[in-house]
Design a protein around this motif. Structure first.
Motif: not given
Length: 139
Positions: A28, A31-32, A34-36, A38-39, A42, A134, A137, A139
């Protein structure tokens, strides 16, 4: 290597083939992270787009001590890629002879849907709001 349109045998543009994939993270934390990333990327694209509109120098923006690297904690490679993406968007807006200041990141149609709903239908409003976030950002 020069960046530009790739040409085929007879000078015709090569067709672009895209790929869509679903990333699966066993941890996890990955995952966090990678999302950070990507945010932040962007956000850097939006920031770079606005600075390029103001006429700032691209090289000054992507330096290691420049605003993209320090504000968004990106390395110079990601900062340069964010600026390339912003520059491509700005160039396409100018080629289409549209006002580059009226670009809506995340989609104009989704933003109009959100404004139209105005929380009258709360479940649909929340779903559209999440979809717009989404897309904004990346995602």
């Amino acid at each position: 290597m020069k960046r530009g349109k790739k040409k085929g045998k007879k000078g015709e543009p090569k067709p672009y083939t895209g790929l869509e994939a679903l990333l699966v993270f066993p941890d996890h934390g990955d995952y966090v992270a990678t999302l950070d990333l990507m945010r932040r990327f962007s956000s850097a694209v939006r920031y770079g787009y606005n600075r390029l509109l103001e006429g700032e120098d691209r090289k000054a923006l992507k330096r290691e001590d420049g605003p993209l690297c320090t504000l968004f904690h990106l390395n110079t490679r990601y900062a340069d890629d964010a600026l390339l993406k912003a520059e491509a968007l700005l160039t396409s807006q100018r080629e289409l002879r549209e006002n580059p200041r009226k670009v809506v990141f995340g989609g104009r149609k989704l933003l109009a849907d959100l404004a139209r709903l105005k929380r009258s239908n709360l479940p649909l409003y929340e779903r559209k709001k999440a979809e717009w976030r989404e897309r904004r950002k990346g995602t």
